[in-house]
Design a protein around this motif. Structure first.
Motif, PDB file in Angstrom:
ATOM      1  N   ASP A 422       0.882  -1.163   0.000  1.00 26.62           N
ATOM      2  CA  ASP A 422       0.000   0.000   0.000  1.00 26.62           C
ATOM      3  C   ASP A 422       0.922   1.216   0.000  1.00 26.62           C
ATOM      4  OD1 ASP A 422      -1.649   2.152   0.549  1.00 26.62           O
ATOM      5  OD2 ASP A 422      -2.849   1.084   2.044  1.00 26.62           O
ATOM      6  N   ARG A 424       0.451   4.229   0.081  1.00 25.55           N
ATOM      7  CA  ARG A 424       0.109   5.329   0.995  1.00 25.55           C
ATOM      8  C   ARG A 424       0.803   5.155   2.341  1.00 25.55           C
ATOM      9  NH1 ARG A 424      -6.223   4.451   0.924  1.00 25.55           N
ATOM     10  NH2 ARG A 424      -5.348   2.357   1.299  1.00 25.55           N
ATOM     11  N   ALA A 515      -6.241   9.385 -11.038  1.00 28.44           N
ATOM     12  CA  ALA A 515      -6.269   8.237 -10.132  1.00 28.44           C
ATOM     13  C   ALA A 515      -6.894   7.013 -10.774  1.00 28.44           C
ATOM     14  CB  ALA A 515      -7.020   8.606  -8.848  1.00 28.44           C
ATOM     15  N   CYS A 569       1.887   7.638  -2.061  1.00 27.88           N
ATOM     16  CA  CYS A 569       1.179   7.955  -3.293  1.00 27.88           C
ATOM     17  C   CYS A 569      -0.050   7.059  -3.403  1.00 27.88           C
ATOM     18  CB  CYS A 569       2.079   7.813  -4.520  1.00 27.88           C
ATOM     19  SG  CYS A 569       2.858   6.206  -4.739  1.00 27.88           S
ATOM     20  N   THR A 570      -1.062   7.571  -4.086  1.00 29.24           N
ATOM     21  CA  THR A 570      -2.303   6.832  -4.231  1.00 29.24           C
ATOM     22  C   THR A 570      -2.314   5.952  -5.471  1.00 29.24           C
ATOM     23  OG1 THR A 570      -3.289   8.722  -5.377  1.00 29.24           O
ATOM     24  CG2 THR A 570      -3.624   8.578  -2.981  1.00 29.24           C
TER      25      THR A 570
END
Length: 611
Positions: A422, A424, A515, A569-570
């Protein structure tokens, strides 16, 4: 039991069909290196060059060129080393296998070196210029000793128990060296540096001897990453099956009696430029100031043989060292690093740039392990451990998520991490730290950054194995190629940013995707100069990505953010793996030398059947 001399080893290899002689005249400048590397690549035999151009000493190469041959060389002592390791990690093992107890007394006795009254290696005196002048790559700064065993003792405590034996390359010609000087390239986290520091603090010179040849166990001991305070010559005795004999001269430090050659001398505070040198990362390490060894004497035994290797982009012969050391000591990892199941320095990535690790989440067994906790603590312990601390990238996972995960299978390991990461949460940077002396991607010599990627829990995504339809890249970016499931290589414009700065082209690339863009299905995107080369095989991907990037400046992200000083980062993580203007040159061999060597391998040639 075991080999006491290099000749003893080579004669035995020849009897068993594992060594071939080359009687044609071979130049140690470039030609010999090409031959050794080609024979290694072909999985060929050890080599004995009996007619060395410009030198009266025979040379031996590719001795450790295969794991099978390396195991064969130490076949008499592997069982005792295994028993010692098992006894350390599992004391009950000896009670379950009482026959193994018989192997321990001799191994324990052999760890003690012995003092002798004379030394065969001191029989004949020569000069540095009389040694083989080995030049492995055409832009090397001079001739180098590539399998040296550099010996020193603590000037504070002294003696064998406080000694260090390390393999630090030695330059014996070129640059500004006088005929009685040699360059001694020792790097960070090396025991010689501790002894040198102690000597300088006392205002004294540090006596140093460089051994060449002798028992093969001494060569392996010189590259062993042993804990500080554990003498390598003790390990050499256990692995070699005999006590290592040392002679104490009236001046200087102890001399390994059965070496083929010894260079005696000292270092003080004098520095001179050393290098360039075509190194094991696959690039030239450049010219830098390193200690100068003042040579007081060069000696050799009767019938001396000069062992050598040449390095380059891995895998090469020195790959066998790392693999063999892992076989011997891998089971000790949990003992040294509690909770860590395995650590692997990834050879195709240049060893130090990339580590894989498998840890274990034990902090909260009453909770579902859906995010990294203890493996982050274990990651910090790994990056604080000896030469492992020189790594730039560390990918660590939780053992319970897949107990069968093969840490030596790079594609399987990356797949496991990318399925769970992940971005993030799982990117952990150290932005200004020491890195390997041979790594030029950072802010300066020995200055760079690190990135730990910690991933655990259940699988979060299915990794794509093909490009999304109608992929739309920003201007200047093209030729997208799937490296493996979940990893995309894209050709990017030439890098132009100053050292240590972000590249606006990278930011433009990342900001061009929303995104929901399907490119984000690839958790990892690498921007490169040649995407076809990068995607051709997993080894090319590893070498390009992790030898050409500095985490702090070259890791970006689609949908990047910084919150409470944490970067995430997404969308996809993006690594800038292009060649930068400040990077050293990749090593390439002269085509004329290659052609000459290949012509020797045709039918009827001196190297027919070698490769």
């Amino acid at each position: 039991m075991g080999y006491r001399t290099l000749k003893h080893c080579l004669d035995d290899l020849e009897r068993h069909g594992q060594l071939k002689r080359i009687d044609a005249e071979i130049d140690p400048c470039l030609e010999m290196g090409v031959i050794q590397r080609k024979v290694y690549e072909a999985g060929g035999p050890a080599l004995l060059f009996t007619n060395v151009k410009g030198c009266r000493f025979p040379m031996a190469g590719n001795i450790f060129g295969t794991m099978e041959r390396t195991r064969f060389i130490f076949r008499d002592t592997l069982a005792s080393i295994e028993a010692m390791v098992k006894a350390k990690t599992d004391p009950a093992y000896l009670f379950r296998n009482p026959s193994k107890l018989l192997k321990l007394p001799a191994a324990g006795l052999n760890i003690l070196p012995k003092t002798v009254s004379s030394a065969p290696v001191m029989k004949n005196r020569i000069a540095l210029k009389d040694l083989p002048q080995l030049v492995g790559w055409q832009k090397d700064g001079g001739a180098f000793i590539t399998l040296p065993q550099v010996y020193s003792e603590s000037p504070v405590k002294g003696g064998f128990r406080n000694s260090n034996l390390g393999m630090y390359r030695v330059q014996i010609s070129g640059n500004d060296y006088a005929p009685d000087e040699a360059g001694l390239h020792y790097q960070l986290h090396r025991g010689l540096g501790i002894h040198h520091t102690e000597a300088l603090a006392k205002g004294e010179r540090l006596y140093v001897n460089v051994f060449i040849g002798g028992a093969p166990s001494m060569t392996i001991a010189a590259v062993m990453p042993l804990p500080e305070g554990m003498p390598e010559i003790s390990f050499a005795g256990a692995l070699g099956g005999h006590r290592i004999p040392f002679f104490r001269p009236e001046q200087g430090t102890a001399v390994y009696a059965e070496a083929d050659f010894v260079i005696c001398g000292y270092i003080d505070g004098t520095l001179k430029p050393e290098g360039p040198f075509g190194d094991h990362v696959g690039y030239y390490s450049l010219k830098h100031d390193f200690p100068v060894m003042k040579v007081t004497g060069v000696f050799h035994r009767d019938g001396a043989i000069f062992p050598f290797t040449t390095v380059g982009r891995p895998p090469q012969e020195d790959t066998s060292f790392g693999n063999f050391i892992h076989e011997l000591t891998g089971e000790l990892i949990p003992d040294v690093l509690p909770g860590v199941k395995a650590v692997h320095a990834v050879d195709p990535a240049g060893v130090h740039p990339l580590l894989f690790a498998i840890g274990s989440e034990r902090y909260t067994p009453y909770q579902k392990q859906d995010e990294p906790k203890e493996i982050l603590t274990q990651a910090n312990a790994i990056l604080g451990q000896g030469q492992l601390s020189l790594a730039k990238y560390l990918f660590i996972t939780n053992h319970a998520d897949n107990p069968a995960l093969d840490i030596h299978d790079a594609e399987e390991f990356f797949t496991h991490v990318l399925e769970r990461a992940d971005w993030r949460r799982d990117l952990h940077f150290q932005t200004s730290v020491t890195i390997d002396t041979l790594d030029y991607t950072g802010h300066g010599l020995n200055k760079g950054s690190k990135l730990t990627v910690a991933a655990c829990g259940e699988k979060k995504r299915t990794l794509p194995d093909r490009l999304p339809e109608n992929i739309n890249l920003p201007d200047g970016f093209d030729a997208p190629r799937v490296v493996m499931n979940g990893v995309l290589a894209v050709r990017a414009p030439k890098h132009t940013a100053p050292r240590g700065e972000y590249d606006p082209a990278m930011i433009r690339f990342c900001e061009s995707f929303e995104a929901d863009n399907p490119v984000n299905g690839f958790p990892l995107i690498v921007l490169v100069d040649d995407s076809d080369f990068t995607a051709a095989n997993i080894n090319n991907f590893l070498w390009v990505t992790f030898t050409r990037s500095n985490p702090a400046t070259d890791v970006y992200g689609i949908g990047a953010f910084t919150h409470a000083k944490h970067f995430g980062c997404t969308g996809s993580m993006v690594i800038d793996a292009r060649v930068k203007a400040y990077h050293p040159e990749a090593m390439e061999m002269d085509e004329e030398v290659i052609k000459k060597v290949e012509n020797m391998a045709v039918r009827g040639g001196a190297l027919e059947g070698f490769f």
